[in-house]
Design an enzyme around this catalytic site. Structure first.
Site, short mmCIF file in Angstrom:
data_model
loop_
_atom_site.label_atom_id
_atom_site.label_comp_id
_atom_site.label_asym_id
_atom_site.label_seq_id
_atom_site.Cartn_x
_atom_site.Cartn_y
_atom_site.Cartn_z
CB ALA A 1 -10.59 -5.22 -6.50
CE1 TYR B 1 -12.77 2.94 -8.10
CE2 TYR B 1 -15.09 2.82 -8.74
CZ TYR B 1 -14.02 2.34 -7.99
OH TYR B 1 -14.20 1.29 -7.13
CG ASP C 1 -2.20 0.74 1.04
OD1 ASP C 1 -3.25 0.08 1.05
OD2 ASP C 1 -2.19 1.98 0.83
N GLY D 1 -5.60 4.72 2.36
CA GLY D 1 -5.67 3.71 3.44
C GLY D 1 -5.07 4.21 4.74
NE ARG E 1 -19.04 5.31 -1.66
CZ ARG E 1 -18.78 4.14 -2.25
NH1 ARG E 1 -17.74 3.44 -1.86
NH2 ARG E 1 -19.57 3.68 -3.19
CB THR F 1 -18.71 -3.59 0.44
OG1 THR F 1 -18.97 -4.39 -0.73
CG2 THR F 1 -18.43 -4.52 1.60
CB SER G 1 -8.27 1.57 -6.99
OG SER G 1 -9.03 2.62 -7.59
P1 NAD Z 1 -9.85 1.92 0.34
O1 NAD Z 1 -9.60 3.33 -0.07
O2 NAD Z 1 -10.21 1.68 1.76
O3 NAD Z 1 -8.64 0.98 -0.03
C1 NAD Z 1 -7.85 1.16 -1.18
C2 NAD Z 1 -6.39 1.02 -0.76
O4 NAD Z 1 -5.56 1.13 -1.92
C3 NAD Z 1 -5.95 2.13 0.20
O5 NAD Z 1 -5.31 1.57 1.33
C4 NAD Z 1 -4.99 2.97 -0.63
O6 NAD Z 1 -4.01 3.62 0.15
C5 NAD Z 1 -4.43 1.93 -1.59
N1 NAD Z 1 -3.91 2.50 -2.84
C6 NAD Z 1 -4.55 3.31 -3.72
N2 NAD Z 1 -3.73 3.62 -4.75
C7 NAD Z 1 -2.57 2.96 -4.51
C8 NAD Z 1 -1.33 2.86 -5.22
N3 NAD Z 1 -1.12 3.54 -6.36
N4 NAD Z 1 -0.36 2.07 -4.71
C9 NAD Z 1 -0.54 1.38 -3.55
N5 NAD Z 1 -1.67 1.46 -2.83
C10 NAD Z 1 -2.67 2.25 -3.31
O7 NAD Z 1 -11.00 1.36 -0.62
P2 NAD Z 1 -11.79 -0.02 -0.57
O8 NAD Z 1 -13.21 0.31 -0.40
O9 NAD Z 1 -11.14 -0.94 0.38
O10 NAD Z 1 -11.58 -0.54 -2.05
C11 NAD Z 1 -10.65 -1.57 -2.36
C12 NAD Z 1 -10.85 -2.00 -3.80
O11 NAD Z 1 -12.18 -2.51 -3.98
C13 NAD Z 1 -10.67 -0.88 -4.81
O12 NAD Z 1 -9.99 -1.37 -5.95
C14 NAD Z 1 -12.10 -0.51 -5.16
O13 NAD Z 1 -12.18 0.00 -6.47
C15 NAD Z 1 -12.83 -1.83 -5.03
N6 NAD Z 1 -14.25 -1.65 -4.73
C16 NAD Z 1 -14.68 -1.30 -3.48
C17 NAD Z 1 -16.04 -1.14 -3.25
C18 NAD Z 1 -16.59 -0.80 -1.89
O14 NAD Z 1 -17.82 -0.73 -1.73
N7 NAD Z 1 -15.78 -0.61 -0.86
C19 NAD Z 1 -16.97 -1.30 -4.30
C20 NAD Z 1 -16.48 -1.63 -5.57
C21 NAD Z 1 -15.13 -1.82 -5.77
N1 UDP Z 2 -26.18 10.10 -1.01
C1 UDP Z 2 -27.09 10.87 -0.32
N2 UDP Z 2 -26.66 11.58 0.77
C2 UDP Z 2 -25.37 11.54 1.20
C3 UDP Z 2 -24.44 10.74 0.50
C4 UDP Z 2 -24.89 10.02 -0.61
O1 UDP Z 2 -28.28 10.95 -0.68
O2 UDP Z 2 -25.06 12.20 2.20
C5 UDP Z 2 -26.66 9.34 -2.18
C6 UDP Z 2 -25.81 9.55 -3.44
O3 UDP Z 2 -26.24 10.68 -4.16
C7 UDP Z 2 -26.05 8.26 -4.18
C8 UDP Z 2 -26.27 7.23 -3.07
O4 UDP Z 2 -26.54 7.96 -1.88
O5 UDP Z 2 -27.22 8.36 -4.96
C9 UDP Z 2 -25.07 6.33 -2.82
O6 UDP Z 2 -23.93 7.13 -2.73
P1 UDP Z 2 -22.50 6.59 -2.27
O7 UDP Z 2 -21.57 7.74 -2.25
O8 UDP Z 2 -22.65 5.82 -1.03
O9 UDP Z 2 -22.01 5.55 -3.35
P2 UDP Z 2 -22.22 5.27 -4.91
O10 UDP Z 2 -23.13 4.09 -4.91
O11 UDP Z 2 -22.81 6.44 -5.61
O12 UDP Z 2 -20.87 4.93 -5.41
#
Ligand code: NAD
Ligand code: UDP
Length: 329
Positions: free
Chosen positions: A130, A161, A42, A47, A202, A191, A86
């Site tokens: 991912a 993204y 990382d 993070g 969010r 998630t 990411s």
């Molecule tokens: P997060 O921000 O908590 O974790 C991402 C981690 O990646 C962080 O620790 C960050 O420092 C690290 N990182 C980013 N760019 C980097 C780089 N260039 N080199 C090394 N480390 C780097 O986010 P998350 O929610 O844990 O997401 C993890 C993965 O899951 C991501 O790829 C994200 O796109 C994917 N994802 C998450 C969700 C969700 O709901 N959380 C949904 C869809 C996809």
């Molecule tokens: N949203 C909202 N109020 C907030 C934050 C988010 O109404 O304070 C809405 C946002 O416009 C979107 C949905 O909740 O329609 C989910 O947003 P989030 O940022 O959680 O994730 P997304 O699914 O868009 O990646």
């Protein structure tokens, strides 16, 4: 049930990029608990050290601070490479939101995927990307199956993204088809759970914070846009099953229980108990804020024998407890 690969049962050595993040840190815990050796990587752009602090001293865990956009060197043989690094929050008002890290986001998805795929090729390792429900954009098909190609604005605010992840999927399939790398792609839907970002703006984080402060919960638009929220333990279980399977095609992992944002806000307001109510903000946060999002998890059920088990109420209860702990409430 899932067709298991020959990897199952073996003690593997696995690289997880994004290890200090929300999902990456849970994955480290799960893989270590299964007896595997984990190398976490990382650069802490979004993070937190605290997410993996409990792993220091664990002889099966090693951490490398590194930006995956640069060439990656990991000493020793790897059996699997999981590319999770990411930025992941869409919030333009948050410093960790990808609209504020646009180049880093594109580099993590493009160069980071290239580097991690190269590493998997060199190690003859299983590779997992991912990916995300965002590759479906503002979907015109509902619910979203893996065969849906998506509806993405290539230059919209979320495009850094969405397009990086779409490129990453294409590159992953190219390495599979051209180089024969044992790849798989998980399309993750929203998630939530402990270690999620508490201040990324969010929906989950905003609503819980506002409810705990006794403030009105801010709903963008009319609140009739929908999402489907998956508890982190369910997601990690699905990811583990997919890693251990022989699957190469993308698999949606998420909770298919669809809920309007208004209903979701009311659920949190009710659970926290201060009952300040909701306020509806006229504008949507983004012009391209997806109207509906719900995974079709037929494939996950069929090829992995997986489906989520944790109810929204139970998941939110654990998540609210985490927020209270983080804020000393
Ligand atoms: P997060 O921000 O908590 O974790 C991402 C981690 O990646 C962080 O620790 C960050 O420092 C690290 N990182 C980013 N760019 C980097 C780089 N260039 N080199 C090394 N480390 C780097 O986010 P998350 O929610 O844990 O997401 C993890 C993965 O899951 C991501 O790829 C994200 O796109 C994917 N994802 C998450 C969700 C969700 O709901 N959380 C949904 C869809 C996809
Ligand atoms: N949203 C909202 N109020 C907030 C934050 C988010 O109404 O304070 C809405 C946002 O416009 C979107 C949905 O909740 O329609 C989910 O947003 P989030 O940022 O959680 O994730 P997304 O699914 O868009 O990646």
């Amino acid at each position: 049930m899932a067709a298991k690969s020959i990897l199952i049962g073996a003690n593997m050595r696995i690289l997880i990029t994004g290890a200090a993040g929300f999902l990456g840190s849970h994955l480290c815990d799960r893989l270590l608990a299964e007896g595997h050796e984990v190398v976490g990587m990382d650069n802490f752009v979004t993070g937190k050290r605290e997410n993996i602090a409990h792993l220091s001293g664990n002889e099966n865990f090693r951490f490398i601070r590194h930006d995956v956009s640069n060439y990656i060197y990991v000493p020793g043989k790897l059996d699997a490479v999981m590319h999770f690094a990411s930025p992941a929050s869409p919030n333009p008002k948050s410093p960790i939101g990808y609209p504020n890290l646009p180049i880093q986001t594109m580099k993590a998805g493009a160069l980071g995927t290239h580097n991690t795929l190269g590493l998997a090729l060199a190690n003859k390792a299983r590779f997992m990307l991912a990916s995300t429900s965002e590759i479906y954009g503002d979907p015109q098909e509902h619910p979203q199956t893996e065969s849906y190609w998506g509806h993405v604005d290539p230059i919209g605010e979320r495009s850094v993204y969405d397009e990086a992840k779409r490129f990453a999927e294409a590159l992953t399939m190219a390495y599979h088809r051209f180089h024969g790398v044992n790849t798989t792609i998980v399309r993750i839907f929203n998630t939530y759970g402990p270690r999620m970002h508490t201040d990324d703006g969010r929906a989950v984080a905003n609503f819980i914070q506002q409810a705990l402060r006794g403030e009105k919960l801010t709903v963008y638009g009319d609140g009739q846009q929908t999402r489907s929220f998956c508890y982190v333990d369910d997601l990690i279980e699905g990811i583990y099953e997919l890693l251990m399977s022989k699957e190469h095609d993308p698999v949606n992992i998420g909770n298919p229980e669809e809920i309007t944002i208004e209903q979701f806000a009311r659920e949190i307001d009710d659970l926290v108990g201060k009952k300040a109510g909701l306020t509806f903000l006229k504008e949507m946060r983004f012009s391209g804020d997806p109207q509906r999002r719900q995974p079709d998890i037929t494939r996950a059920k069929k090829v992995l024998g997986w489906e989520p088990k944790v109810s929204l109420r139970d998941g939110l209860t654990k998540t609210v407890a985490y927020f209270k702990q983080e804020y000393g409430l």
